[in-house]
Write an enzyme that holds these catalytic residues in place. Structure first.
Site, short mmCIF file in Angstrom:
data_model
loop_
_atom_site.label_atom_id
_atom_site.label_comp_id
_atom_site.label_asym_id
_atom_site.label_seq_id
_atom_site.Cartn_x
_atom_site.Cartn_y
_atom_site.Cartn_z
N HIS A 36 0.78 -1.41 0.05
CA HIS A 36 0.00 0.23 -0.10
C HIS A 36 0.88 1.05 -0.11
O HIS A 36 1.93 1.15 0.48
CB HIS A 36 -0.73 0.13 1.33
CG HIS A 36 -1.83 -1.02 1.58
ND1 HIS A 36 -3.04 -1.00 1.34
CD2 HIS A 36 -1.57 -2.24 2.03
CE1 HIS A 36 -3.81 -1.91 1.66
NE2 HIS A 36 -2.89 -2.82 2.04
N GLU A 118 2.37 -0.91 4.26
CA GLU A 118 2.27 0.57 3.90
C GLU A 118 3.49 1.07 3.59
O GLU A 118 4.46 1.14 4.30
CB GLU A 118 1.47 1.52 4.92
CG GLU A 118 0.12 0.91 5.19
CD GLU A 118 -0.94 1.54 4.53
OE1 GLU A 118 -0.61 2.17 3.36
OE2 GLU A 118 -2.10 0.92 4.52
N HIS A 157 -2.48 -2.75 -3.56
CA HIS A 157 -3.91 -2.78 -3.19
C HIS A 157 -4.61 -2.37 -4.36
O HIS A 157 -5.77 -2.79 -4.40
CB HIS A 157 -3.94 -1.40 -2.32
CG HIS A 157 -5.19 -1.61 -1.50
ND1 HIS A 157 -5.52 -0.37 -0.27
CD2 HIS A 157 -6.14 -2.10 -1.03
CE1 HIS A 157 -6.60 -0.55 0.04
NE2 HIS A 157 -7.04 -1.70 -0.26
N ASP A 167 -3.62 2.94 -4.93
CA ASP A 167 -2.36 2.74 -4.13
C ASP A 167 -1.76 1.40 -4.37
O ASP A 167 -2.63 0.46 -4.34
CB ASP A 167 -2.18 3.23 -2.68
CG ASP A 167 -3.24 2.40 -1.82
OD1 ASP A 167 -4.46 2.24 -1.94
OD2 ASP A 167 -2.65 1.52 -1.02
ZN LIG Z 1 -4.11 0.76 0.47
#
Ligand SMILES: [Zn+2]
Length: 191
Positions: A36, A118, A157, A167
């Protein structure tokens, strides 16, 4: 980089444990790594806000963008900051709430069987070298710890929620990441 398979914690990472997680369904194997991108507020790096979002303590009045986001019960297993620092929010064996409505090769509810990482970034700023190195090292450690993961099952994602999420954006250089991962992780032959 090492993962304690008993606890699902990454040795040496900063741990900021999130309440936004629960147990995976019984017997569910980890089969997917989801990459992400995030920045809070959008376009700003380095603040405390991602930790605050994932721990459910984002102050709604600190920025106009936060008003709708505060109260969201979101998390990821880990975040890689611009300088390469890794923050862990959820033990890898637990289910983090990162994917939302999603589907991978016909299977819905990707949170059940995935790990979410992330990268602090945006759709118009290149990710840093430290982030590529950190992600490759983390992915290699995950692949070495969890046999059910595979280098072929690493997606963005946007790949599992197309049209809803975009993203980690085109700023994420997949060939660069895959080349680094290949240097760090050589799968053992399985017979
Ligand atoms: Zn995401």
């Amino acid at each position: 980089m090492k993962i304690d398979s008993a606890t699902g914690l990454l040795t040496g990472a900063r741990q900021v444990l999130s309440p936004h997680c629960d147990a995976r369904p019984a017997g569910m194997a980890l089969e997917l790594l989801v990459v992400h991108g995030i920045s809070l507020p959008p376009g700003e790096f380095g603040g405390p806000w991602i930790d605050r979002l994932f721990t459910g303590t984002l102050p709604p009045d600190a920025h106009p963008f936060f008003r709708d986001l505060a109260g969201s019960r979101l998390s990821a297993h880990a975040l890689i900051r611009r300088d390469g620092q890794i923050v862990q929010y959820v033990p890898f064996g637990e289910r983090a709430w990162h994917a939302g409505i999603s589907q991978y090769r016909g299977r819905a509810q990707c949170n059940d069987f995935s790990i979410g990482v992330e990268l602090e970034g945006t759709g118009d700023t290149p990710y840093t070298d430290a982030q590529y190195q950190g992600l490759a090292a983390l992915a290699a450690a995950l692949l070495a710890t969890y046999d059910s993961l595979s280098a072929e099952h690493i997606v963005g994602h946007s790949d599992i929620a197309p049209g809803r999420k975009d993203d980690p954006w085109p700023t994420f250089d997949w060939p660069r990441f895959r080349a680094l991962l290949k240097e760090r992780y050589v799968p053992l032959a399985r017979s």
